[in-house]
Design an enzyme around this catalytic site. Structure first.
Site, PDB file in Angstrom:
ATOM      1  N   SER A  98     -32.237  37.421  47.959  1.00 33.41           N
ATOM      2  CA  SER A  98     -32.404  35.986  47.699  1.00 33.41           C
ATOM      3  C   SER A  98     -31.773  35.228  48.857  1.00 33.41           C
ATOM      4  CB  SER A  98     -31.673  35.655  46.394  1.00 33.41           C
ATOM      5  OG  SER A  98     -31.504  34.264  46.268  1.00 33.41           O
ATOM      6  N   TYR A 144     -24.458  36.261  40.908  1.00 36.65           N
ATOM      7  CA  TYR A 144     -25.837  36.479  41.365  1.00 36.65           C
ATOM      8  C   TYR A 144     -25.868  36.520  42.903  1.00 36.65           C
ATOM      9  CZ  TYR A 144     -30.843  35.730  42.098  1.00 36.65           C
ATOM     10  OH  TYR A 144     -32.158  35.855  42.509  1.00 36.65           O
TER      11      TYR A 144
HETATM   12  P1  NDP Z   1     -37.806  37.309  35.915  1.00 36.17           P
HETATM   13  O1  NDP Z   1     -36.587  36.915  35.173  1.00 36.17           O
HETATM   14  O2  NDP Z   1     -39.065  36.564  35.701  1.00 36.17           O
HETATM   15  O3  NDP Z   1     -38.086  38.870  35.724  1.00 36.17           O
HETATM   16  C1  NDP Z   1     -37.036  39.772  35.841  1.00 36.17           C
HETATM   17  C2  NDP Z   1     -37.455  41.098  35.315  1.00 36.17           C
HETATM   18  O4  NDP Z   1     -36.302  41.952  35.327  1.00 36.17           O
HETATM   19  C3  NDP Z   1     -37.962  41.045  33.894  1.00 36.17           C
HETATM   20  O5  NDP Z   1     -39.066  41.901  33.751  1.00 36.17           O
HETATM   21  C4  NDP Z   1     -36.774  41.550  33.101  1.00 36.17           C
HETATM   22  O6  NDP Z   1     -37.108  42.191  31.903  1.00 36.17           O
HETATM   23  C5  NDP Z   1     -36.165  42.556  34.063  1.00 36.17           C
HETATM   24  N1  NDP Z   1     -34.784  42.834  33.688  1.00 36.17           N
HETATM   25  C6  NDP Z   1     -33.770  41.966  33.518  1.00 36.17           C
HETATM   26  N2  NDP Z   1     -32.678  42.604  33.082  1.00 36.17           N
HETATM   27  C7  NDP Z   1     -32.997  43.903  32.966  1.00 36.17           C
HETATM   28  C8  NDP Z   1     -32.302  45.050  32.523  1.00 36.17           C
HETATM   29  N3  NDP Z   1     -31.048  44.995  32.070  1.00 36.17           N
HETATM   30  N4  NDP Z   1     -32.946  46.232  32.528  1.00 36.17           N
HETATM   31  C9  NDP Z   1     -34.243  46.306  32.926  1.00 36.17           C
HETATM   32  N5  NDP Z   1     -34.957  45.260  33.339  1.00 36.17           N
HETATM   33  C10 NDP Z   1     -34.346  44.055  33.350  1.00 36.17           C
HETATM   34  O7  NDP Z   1     -37.373  37.228  37.460  1.00 36.17           O
HETATM   35  P2  NDP Z   1     -38.240  37.074  38.785  1.00 36.17           P
HETATM   36  O8  NDP Z   1     -39.519  37.757  38.633  1.00 36.17           O
HETATM   37  O9  NDP Z   1     -38.185  35.673  39.201  1.00 36.17           O
HETATM   38  O10 NDP Z   1     -37.301  37.864  39.803  1.00 36.17           O
HETATM   39  C11 NDP Z   1     -37.637  39.113  40.370  1.00 36.17           C
HETATM   40  C12 NDP Z   1     -36.665  39.375  41.512  1.00 36.17           C
HETATM   41  O11 NDP Z   1     -36.805  38.353  42.503  1.00 36.17           O
HETATM   42  C13 NDP Z   1     -35.195  39.343  41.104  1.00 36.17           C
HETATM   43  O12 NDP Z   1     -34.495  40.329  41.833  1.00 36.17           O
HETATM   44  C14 NDP Z   1     -34.741  37.964  41.517  1.00 36.17           C
HETATM   45  O13 NDP Z   1     -33.369  37.926  41.745  1.00 36.17           O
HETATM   46  C15 NDP Z   1     -35.532  37.785  42.784  1.00 36.17           C
HETATM   47  N6  NDP Z   1     -35.712  36.394  43.210  1.00 36.17           N
HETATM   48  C16 NDP Z   1     -36.503  35.551  42.486  1.00 36.17           C
HETATM   49  C17 NDP Z   1     -36.699  34.247  42.913  1.00 36.17           C
HETATM   50  C18 NDP Z   1     -37.551  33.278  42.164  1.00 36.17           C
HETATM   51  O14 NDP Z   1     -37.629  32.107  42.565  1.00 36.17           O
HETATM   52  N7  NDP Z   1     -38.219  33.678  41.103  1.00 36.17           N
HETATM   53  C19 NDP Z   1     -36.052  33.738  44.154  1.00 36.17           C
HETATM   54  C20 NDP Z   1     -35.229  34.728  44.818  1.00 36.17           C
HETATM   55  C21 NDP Z   1     -35.079  35.992  44.354  1.00 36.17           C
HETATM   56  P3  NDP Z   1     -37.427  41.335  30.566  1.00 36.17           P
HETATM   57  O15 NDP Z   1     -38.738  40.698  30.818  1.00 36.17           O
HETATM   58  O16 NDP Z   1     -37.462  42.351  29.528  1.00 36.17           O
HETATM   59  O17 NDP Z   1     -36.326  40.345  30.436  1.00 36.17           O
END
Ligand code: NDP
Length: 249
Positions: free
Chosen positions: A153, A166
């Site tokens: 990020s 984070y």
């Molecule tokens: P979301 O919150 O939409 O999705 C995150 C996913 O991770 C979900 O499928 C969630 O599962 C899963 N997850 C969370 N906790 C766990 C756990 N304990 N075990 C297994 N799976 C888990 O996030 P994004 O798609 O936005 O983010 C994806 C990546 O991109 C992350 O690393 C985030 O930090 C990074 N990012 C995102 C940005 C953005 O603007 N969206 C910007 C910068 C970085 P469940 O659906 O079951 O909760």
């Protein structure tokens, strides 16, 4: 946006594991990799969401995916080793790993940050990536051209007030990727490249939780940021390793 046009068969015959594949960027990634010919292993904590992605991939006629339920918060080293065993037995290969799942934790000052939430964020965002990568390295090493992608990020490249665990967790992922890229480069017969992607502001639940007041439509959808994820996973990026890249250019 990162400029790259992926060949339709870019990922044909590759087996790729994605964490957090049930929602947000991870879900789109699973569909996109499958569309380009990959067999995707969907991991995540909410099985119903993984099943919906599985069904969508099947309906579209892409290679049959697999589901491995995995809660990164509670999993032990033994659980990760079991996953590695399942992949060895079921697929006999692993060509790609996308460490995508993460949680936001609290957006508050270091002074106010609850220790328990801090630990939880570090477990899900950092420690799990170490344990999963460690367990899967022997299988990845057998692939001709494996690729590991860490998701970071902008706050993991320059610290920002109130982003707490984070931000720190994303700095740690940048560091882990550099250490790993260097180690694998030194033994270059392994052919594993390791890079990080900063997706940039993307229209997902995580973004909406971090910025509840903004208009979600002001940011690209996960589908728009796929070119860099495709480039780094496909063989066009052979030789690219130890890089920190931005999906939005
Ligand atoms: P979301 O919150 O939409 O999705 C995150 C996913 O991770 C979900 O499928 C969630 O599962 C899963 N997850 C969370 N906790 C766990 C756990 N304990 N075990 C297994 N799976 C888990 O996030 P994004 O798609 O936005 O983010 C994806 C990546 O991109 C992350 O690393 C985030 O930090 C990074 N990012 C995102 C940005 C953005 O603007 N969206 C910007 C910068 C970085 P469940 O659906 O079951 O909760």
């Amino acid at each position: 946006m990162y400029a790259y046009e992926a060949n339709q068969d870019l990922l044909k015959e590759k087996v790729i594991l994605i964490t957090g594949a049930g929602d947000g960027i991870g879900k789109t990634l699973a569909l996109s990799y499958a569309k380009h010919g990959a067999t995707v292993i969907l991991t995540g904590r909410t099985v119903a969401k993984l099943e919906r992605v599985y069904d969508e991939i099947e309906q579209k006629g892409f290679p049959q995916p697999a589901i491995i339920p995995l809660n990164l918060e509670g999993a032990s080293e033994t659980d990760y080793l079991k996953i590695s065993e399942v992949i060895e037995n079921e697929f006999g290969q692993l060509d790609g790993l996308v460490l995508n799942a993460a949680i936001l934790g609290s957006l508050t000052s270091v002074e106010q940050y609850e220790a328990e939430v801090w630990q939880q964020v570090m477990q899900v965002n950092v420690n799990s990536s170490f344990l999963l990568t460690k367990a899967l390295l022997p299988t990845l090493q057998k692939a001709k051209h494996a690729s590991v992608i860490f998701t970071t990020s902008s706050v993991g490249r320059k610290g920002r007030a109130f982003w707490g665990a984070y931000a720190v967790s994303k700095f740690a992922c940048e560091g882990m990727a550099q250490v790993l890229a260097h180690e694998l480069e030194e033994k270059d017969h392994t052919g594993i490249r390791v890079n990080t992607i900063n997706p940039g502001a993307t229209r997902t639940n995580m973004r909406a939780n971090a910025y509840p007041a903004e208009n979600p439509m002001s940011h690209p959808a996960p589908g728009d940021i796929m070119p860099l994820y495709l480039y780094l996973m496909g063989n066009d990026s052979i030789g690219t390793t130890g890089q920190s890249l931005d999906a939005q250019g």
